[in-house]
Design an enzyme around this catalytic site. Sequence first.
Site, PDB file in Angstrom:
ATOM      1  N   MET A 173       0.853  -1.196   0.000  1.00  0.00           N
ATOM      2  CA  MET A 173       0.000   0.000   0.000  1.00  0.00           C
ATOM      3  C   MET A 173       0.887   1.244   0.000  1.00  0.00           C
ATOM      4  O   MET A 173       0.451   2.330   0.370  1.00  0.00           O
ATOM      5  CB  MET A 173      -0.935  -0.019   1.208  1.00  0.00           C
ATOM      6  CG  MET A 173      -1.886  -1.220   1.150  1.00  0.00           C
ATOM      7  SD  MET A 173      -3.427  -1.006   2.053  1.00  0.00           S
ATOM      8  CE  MET A 173      -2.819  -0.852   3.706  1.00  0.00           C
ATOM      9  N   HIS A 217       9.685  -3.594   3.121  1.00  0.00           N
ATOM     10  CA  HIS A 217       9.280  -3.865   1.729  1.00  0.00           C
ATOM     11  C   HIS A 217      10.513  -4.166   0.876  1.00  0.00           C
ATOM     12  O   HIS A 217      10.503  -5.076   0.049  1.00  0.00           O
ATOM     13  CB  HIS A 217       8.564  -2.648   1.123  1.00  0.00           C
ATOM     14  CG  HIS A 217       7.284  -2.277   1.796  1.00  0.00           C
ATOM     15  ND1 HIS A 217       7.132  -1.133   2.540  1.00  0.00           N
ATOM     16  CD2 HIS A 217       6.085  -2.913   1.836  1.00  0.00           C
ATOM     17  CE1 HIS A 217       5.892  -1.059   3.002  1.00  0.00           C
ATOM     18  NE2 HIS A 217       5.239  -2.127   2.606  1.00  0.00           N
ATOM     19  N   SER A 256       4.422   1.170   8.038  1.00  0.00           N
ATOM     20  CA  SER A 256       4.132   2.502   7.487  1.00  0.00           C
ATOM     21  C   SER A 256       3.432   3.371   8.533  1.00  0.00           C
ATOM     22  O   SER A 256       3.563   4.589   8.550  1.00  0.00           O
ATOM     23  CB  SER A 256       3.243   2.373   6.255  1.00  0.00           C
ATOM     24  OG  SER A 256       3.841   1.470   5.356  1.00  0.00           O
TER      25      SER A 256
HETATM   26  O1  PAF Z   1      -0.064  -5.682   3.853  1.00  0.00           O
HETATM   27  C1  PAF Z   1      -0.493  -4.799   3.073  1.00  0.00           C
HETATM   28  O2  PAF Z   1       0.151  -3.789   2.820  1.00  0.00           O
HETATM   29  C2  PAF Z   1      -1.875  -4.974   2.455  1.00  0.00           C
HETATM   30  O3  PAF Z   1      -2.734  -5.619   3.325  1.00  0.00           O
HETATM   31  C3  PAF Z   1      -1.826  -5.697   1.105  1.00  0.00           C
HETATM   32  C4  PAF Z   1      -1.292  -7.111   1.251  1.00  0.00           C
HETATM   33  C5  PAF Z   1      -0.958  -4.924   0.135  1.00  0.00           C
HETATM   34  C6  PAF Z   1      -3.239  -5.784   0.503  1.00  0.00           C
HETATM   35  O4  PAF Z   1      -3.780  -4.529   0.266  1.00  0.00           O
END
Ligand code: PAF
Length: 283
Positions: free
Chosen positions: A33, A40, A189
Amino acid sequence: MADHKDFLILKTVAEVREWRNNVQGSLGFIPTMGYLHVGHVSLINRAREENDYVVVSIFVNPKQFGPKKDFNKYPRDVTHDLHVLKDAKVDVLFLPDVDEMYPEGFETKVSVTQLSKKLEGAKRPGHFDGVTTVISKLFNIIQPTSAYFGQKDAQQVIIIKKMVFDLQFPVHINVGDTIRGENGLALSSRNVHLQQKEKEEAATLSESLLLAQKLFQQGERNPETIKNAMKQIIKKTTGLIDYISIANPRTLDELILIDKEALVSLAVYFGKTRLIDNCLLNL
Ligand code: PAF
């Protein structure tokens, strides 16, 4: 289609399908997101080592938020994210808008019905249906051979694995370790919303999990004893405990005695920010 020097930015499903039809080999996918952090990047690095192509999506999914204000409050910084993705050498960023993912009249829901009601799901009704709906769509659009998720969202991982199994998605699910800051705070985040003092106090989440692991290693098998010890640590701060759970990692049912393995998870409010963390106990 936009070209950010080293990688493609695709905004529509049609563009992704066209790109996908022209590439062969393994494709690692990291759904996000946005507001990308080192957690990430560690998933992207792993995907790059293990695949011919790497695709990242950034989509703040309205269906997994409760009140609209939580969705609006979710941190966003696409300029920063583009730099991160360039350095991480991804091949494609899928950056759809809400209408592209949920055009008018969209009404389908993918639900892992029982697991989604437990723990986080009990506190945030509908949240995991939003996650499984968007992940099924993203898997169908991108057609990855592997997808990468962080262990920090332990229940999300368990639910997505179950969905993939039940619906027979040909996608291998990989789980990356929780990445922590110097004081042990799991990267998220949402940490951006914490004041400095809250950030320091939030280190007690990982401290309490370490204590749970230590007590388990010393032979403690009573979940209540472990939970009470964890509470004592967090109670020294301004944090408000939403829940502490010691559950079966497959069914997510609360345990009354730990046999071989358990998922210890907790959610704590620091000010208005709700943080989650977890660890696995096993022999
Ligand atoms: O973990 C996340 O950032 C969200 O839940 C995901 C897996 C991108 C789904 O929107």
